[in-house]
Design an enzyme around this catalytic site. Structure first.
Site, PDB file in Angstrom:
ATOM      1  N   LYS A  64       0.851  -1.198   0.000  1.00 44.29           N
ATOM      2  CA  LYS A  64       0.000   0.000   0.000  1.00 44.29           C
ATOM      3  C   LYS A  64       0.876   1.233   0.000  1.00 44.29           C
ATOM      4  O   LYS A  64       1.854   1.307   0.737  1.00 44.29           O
ATOM      5  CB  LYS A  64      -0.856  -0.020   1.288  1.00 44.29           C
ATOM      6  CG  LYS A  64      -1.910   1.045   1.332  1.00 44.29           C
ATOM      7  CD  LYS A  64      -3.184   0.626   0.646  1.00 44.29           C
ATOM      8  CE  LYS A  64      -4.171   1.766   0.477  1.00 44.29           C
ATOM      9  NZ  LYS A  64      -3.891   2.631  -0.697  1.00 44.29           N
TER      10      LYS A  64
ATOM     11  N   LYS B 202       5.417   2.232  -2.969  1.00 51.65           N
ATOM     12  CA  LYS B 202       5.293   3.631  -3.390  1.00 51.65           C
ATOM     13  C   LYS B 202       5.578   3.688  -4.874  1.00 51.65           C
ATOM     14  O   LYS B 202       6.329   2.855  -5.399  1.00 51.65           O
ATOM     15  CB  LYS B 202       6.312   4.501  -2.637  1.00 51.65           C
ATOM     16  CG  LYS B 202       5.975   5.958  -2.624  1.00 51.65           C
ATOM     17  CD  LYS B 202       4.988   6.271  -1.524  1.00 51.65           C
ATOM     18  CE  LYS B 202       4.786   7.755  -1.331  1.00 51.65           C
ATOM     19  NZ  LYS B 202       4.192   8.034  -0.028  1.00 51.65           N
TER      20      LYS B 202
ATOM     21  N   ASN C 257      -2.598  19.232  -0.221  1.00 50.61           N
ATOM     22  CA  ASN C 257      -3.591  18.439   0.499  1.00 50.61           C
ATOM     23  C   ASN C 257      -3.302  18.422   1.999  1.00 50.61           C
ATOM     24  O   ASN C 257      -4.131  18.822   2.819  1.00 50.61           O
ATOM     25  CB  ASN C 257      -3.628  17.006  -0.078  1.00 50.61           C
ATOM     26  CG  ASN C 257      -4.506  16.088   0.747  1.00 50.61           C
ATOM     27  OD1 ASN C 257      -4.100  15.639   1.809  1.00 50.61           O
ATOM     28  ND2 ASN C 257      -5.719  15.832   0.299  1.00 50.61           N
TER      29      ASN C 257
ATOM     30  N   SER D 148      -7.338   5.332   4.078  1.00 50.76           N
ATOM     31  CA  SER D 148      -7.305   4.524   2.848  1.00 50.76           C
ATOM     32  C   SER D 148      -7.728   3.092   3.168  1.00 50.76           C
ATOM     33  O   SER D 148      -8.445   2.443   2.396  1.00 50.76           O
ATOM     34  CB  SER D 148      -5.891   4.501   2.253  1.00 50.76           C
ATOM     35  OG  SER D 148      -5.674   5.643   1.470  1.00 50.76           O
TER      36      SER D 148
HETATM   37  N1  LIG Z   1      -1.615  13.050   0.399  1.00 51.90           N
HETATM   38  C1  LIG Z   1      -1.514  12.168   1.387  1.00 51.90           C
HETATM   39  O1  LIG Z   1      -2.499  11.515   1.772  1.00 51.90           O
HETATM   40  C2  LIG Z   1      -0.207  11.963   2.086  1.00 51.90           C
HETATM   41  C3  LIG Z   1       0.885  12.766   1.849  1.00 51.90           C
HETATM   42  N2  LIG Z   1       2.014  12.592   2.607  1.00 51.90           N
HETATM   43  C4  LIG Z   1       3.189  13.435   2.391  1.00 51.90           C
HETATM   44  O2  LIG Z   1       2.861  14.791   2.644  1.00 51.90           O
HETATM   45  C5  LIG Z   1       3.645  15.641   1.801  1.00 51.90           C
HETATM   46  C6  LIG Z   1       2.718  16.552   1.007  1.00 51.90           C
HETATM   47  O3  LIG Z   1       1.846  15.756   0.233  1.00 51.90           O
HETATM   48  P1  LIG Z   1       0.484  16.350  -0.395  1.00 51.90           P
HETATM   49  O4  LIG Z   1      -0.016  17.423   0.464  1.00 51.90           O
HETATM   50  O5  LIG Z   1      -0.341  15.193  -0.721  1.00 51.90           O
HETATM   51  O6  LIG Z   1       1.030  16.952  -1.766  1.00 51.90           O
HETATM   52  P2  LIG Z   1       0.392  18.116  -2.638  1.00 51.90           P
HETATM   53  O7  LIG Z   1       0.947  17.942  -4.002  1.00 51.90           O
HETATM   54  O8  LIG Z   1      -1.074  18.190  -2.444  1.00 51.90           O
HETATM   55  O9  LIG Z   1       1.013  19.432  -1.974  1.00 51.90           O
HETATM   56  C7  LIG Z   1       2.381  19.651  -1.900  1.00 51.90           C
HETATM   57  C8  LIG Z   1       2.614  21.063  -1.390  1.00 51.90           C
HETATM   58  O10 LIG Z   1       4.012  21.289  -1.214  1.00 51.90           O
HETATM   59  C9  LIG Z   1       4.325  22.539  -1.819  1.00 51.90           C
HETATM   60  N3  LIG Z   1       5.729  22.578  -2.172  1.00 51.90           N
HETATM   61  C10 LIG Z   1       6.368  21.924  -3.170  1.00 51.90           C
HETATM   62  N4  LIG Z   1       7.667  22.263  -3.182  1.00 51.90           N
HETATM   63  C11 LIG Z   1       7.823  23.151  -2.181  1.00 51.90           C
HETATM   64  C12 LIG Z   1       8.931  23.893  -1.698  1.00 51.90           C
HETATM   65  N5  LIG Z   1      10.134  23.772  -2.262  1.00 51.90           N
HETATM   66  N6  LIG Z   1       8.745  24.724  -0.638  1.00 51.90           N
HETATM   67  C13 LIG Z   1       7.522  24.855  -0.070  1.00 51.90           C
HETATM   68  N7  LIG Z   1       6.448  24.177  -0.484  1.00 51.90           N
HETATM   69  C14 LIG Z   1       6.601  23.353  -1.530  1.00 51.90           C
HETATM   70  C15 LIG Z   1       3.392  22.638  -2.997  1.00 51.90           C
HETATM   71  O11 LIG Z   1       3.273  23.971  -3.487  1.00 51.90           O
HETATM   72  C16 LIG Z   1       2.110  22.148  -2.358  1.00 51.90           C
HETATM   73  O12 LIG Z   1       1.494  23.172  -1.621  1.00 51.90           O
HETATM   74  C17 LIG Z   1       4.510  14.711   0.943  1.00 51.90           C
HETATM   75  O13 LIG Z   1       5.747  14.519   1.592  1.00 51.90           O
HETATM   76  C18 LIG Z   1       3.704  13.411   0.965  1.00 51.90           C
HETATM   77  O14 LIG Z   1       4.518  12.272   0.734  1.00 51.90           O
HETATM   78  C19 LIG Z   1       2.105  11.660   3.599  1.00 51.90           C
HETATM   79  C20 LIG Z   1       1.064  10.838   3.850  1.00 51.90           C
HETATM   80  C21 LIG Z   1      -0.148  10.849   3.077  1.00 51.90           C
HETATM   81  O1  LIG Z   2      -3.176   6.289   1.441  1.00 59.05           O
HETATM   82  C1  LIG Z   2      -2.288   5.539   1.094  1.00 59.05           C
HETATM   83  O2  LIG Z   2      -2.474   4.397   0.728  1.00 59.05           O
HETATM   84  C2  LIG Z   2      -0.824   5.955   1.099  1.00 59.05           C
HETATM   85  C3  LIG Z   2      -0.528   7.359   1.474  1.00 59.05           C
HETATM   86  C4  LIG Z   2       0.949   7.597   1.340  1.00 59.05           C
HETATM   87  O3  LIG Z   2       1.484   7.516   0.259  1.00 59.05           O
HETATM   88  C5  LIG Z   2       1.736   7.875   2.514  1.00 59.05           C
HETATM   89  O4  LIG Z   2       1.289   7.642   3.637  1.00 59.05           O
HETATM   90  O5  LIG Z   2       2.891   8.333   2.357  1.00 59.05           O
END
Ligand SMILES: NC(=O)C1=CN([C@@H]2O[C@H](COP(=O)(O)OP(=O)(O)OC[C@H]3O[C@@H](n4cnc5c(N)ncnc54)[C@H](O)[C@@H]3O)[C@@H](O)[C@H]2O)C=CC1
Ligand SMILES: O=C(O)CCC(=O)C(=O)O
Length: 411
Positions: free
Chosen positions: A66, A102, A216, A344
């Protein structure tokens, strides 16, 4: 140190604390399968563009693998490998019946049109469809991907295997997504923060927060912290950064971001150098963007007393050491951001049961899982006299090791 070396190092430290056999250690470290595929699509202007896609399946001892799929220019095999391994320990820490994987495509989604993104996602799915599945490997969103991306994967996968909503999570609600999944990672971050602060007799209300990333995870964490009376005094994303010592009006900032696509020119704060965000004066720092952002260049200057790792591997080992010496408390990624994969799991369960939970139930269950995991980590910290990162790693690695031993190796 790159992400994979850092993750391997943390795994080995945990393995030593647990006294694992070196042969078992080797078997847990090497990924189950590494997939690399070429994805060529016609661009909107008729020219061809080729991208490289990856899916690393790290371990399946505890259940189907996952993990999310990331679209980002810096996607490369070592980082995806590290992220896949982190998923294995994360699902074990959360105590949900999964392994870890991943995936990602090296591309900049901001430079692709919606139809180009759709073609790219469909080609990638065609290349990996026979290696993912409801009981083998279940993708989800990560950086640069979202519910729409999952809808395209579901549609493409279903052409080969019949309608299969449980093959991806983080889907749109109309296609079998779970209520509460979109907010789940940010909400889980908030539950984790509350559990940690309570240990120090503190709560979110009245504390100051710096948040890097407003996608997000960052935007949901900000919104929920604001709702609970926390003061978000600095935020940043790829478009810029802003600060306001009185607290940023997050609902207004969300409207501004929705309308303009950017944090720039918001009149409820002053713009600041994005590099300043991580060392800005605040009580709690929450990185919600890229990996490796806390490193030896900036760790000594961090002013926060607590760091909540909402991003995956935001702190490299050198920074970890510097911050620990300064007495900064770090809540590690494999626990702090586990709310996303936990919901999830609820989505997958609902799809398999063909039954939909209401959002209140999703959030209640999420809180239960996050709170229980926090107490289990604390117990490991006491048993092994270690910090929260090692508490989480020993908890996760031990569960995967036990499952692996129970399954055995007989051919
Ligand atoms: N979406 C999810 O359910 C999960 C996400 N994560 C982790 O959380 C982190 C963010 O993921 P999401 O919010 O889903 O991605 P996203 O794509 O929705 O948002 C990423 C954010 O980071 C910003 N960003 C990118 N480069 C940057 C920089 N150099 N400086 C400042 N901000 C910057 C973008 O502008 C955006 O606001 C990642 O590390 C991801 O692996 C972890 C667990 C679950
Ligand atoms: O919701 C999922 O299955 C995985 C989310 C994820 O990529 C993470 O926790 O880093």
């Amino acid at each position: 140190m790159n992400a994979l070396a850092a993750t391997n190092r943390n795994f080995r430290l945990a393995s030593r604390l647990l006294g694992l056999d070196s042969k078992l250690e080797k078997s847990l470290l090497i990924p189950f399968r590494e997939i690399k595929v070429e994805c060529t699509i016609p661009k909107d202007d008729g020219t061809l563009a080729t991208y490289v896609g990856f899916r690393i399946q790290h371990d399946n001892a505890r259940g189907p693998m996952k993990g999310g799929i990331r679209y980002h220019p810096e996607v490369e095999p070592d980082e995806v490998n590290a992220l896949a391994q982190l998923m294995t320990w994360k699902t074990a820490v959360a105590d949900i019946p999964y392994g870890g994987a991943k995936g990602g495509i090296g591309c900049n989604p901001r430079d692709l049109s919606k139809s180009e993104l759709e073609r790219l996602t469909r080609v990638f799915t065609q290349k990996i469809h026979d290696l993912i599945g409801i009981h083998t490997d279940v993708p989800a969103p990560d950086m640069g991907t979202n519910a729409q991306t999952m809808a395209w994967i579901l549609d493409e996968y279903s052409k080969f295997h019949g309608h299969s909503p449980a093959v991806v999570t983080g889907k749109p609600i109309d296609l079998g997504g779970s209520l509460g999944r979109e907010a789940a990672t940010g909400r889980g971050v908030v539950y984790a923060t509350e559990a940690l602060l309570a240990e120090y007799g503190k709560s979110i209300k009245g504390m100051t927060f710096g948040i890097q990333g407003f996608g997000n995870v960052g935007s949901w964490a900000s919104r929920l912290i604001h709702e609970k009376g926390g003061k978000v005094i600095a935020v940043s994303d790829i478009t810029g950064a802003l600060k306001n010592t009185n607290g940023i009006d997050i609902p207004e900032l969300l409207k501004h971001k929705e309308a303009t696509g950017s944090l720039k020119s918001f009149n409820g704060g002053d713009s600041m150098d994005p590099n300043e965000l991580l060392v800005h004066e605040c009580d709690v720092l929450i990185p919600c963007a890229l990996g490796g952002v806390l490193n030896r260049e900036n760790a000594a200057d961090v002013k926060a007393k607590f760091i909540i790792e909402a991003a995956n591997h935001p702190t490299d080992p050198e920074a970890d050491e510097i911050l620990s010496k300064k007495g900064v408390i770090i809540l590690p990624d494999i626990y702090a951001n586990a709310g996303g994969v936990t919901v999830s799991y609820f989505e997958w369960v609902q799809n398999i049961q063909g039954f939909m939970w209401d959002e209140e139930k999703v959030n209640q269950e999420l809180k239960k899982y996050m709170t229980k995991a926090f107490h289990n980590i604390k117990n490991m910290c006491q048993s092994h006299d270690c910090n929260l990162r090692m508490g989480a790693f020993t908890l996760g690695v031990n569960r995967v090791a036990r499952a692996t031993i129970l399954r055995g190796w007989e051919a």
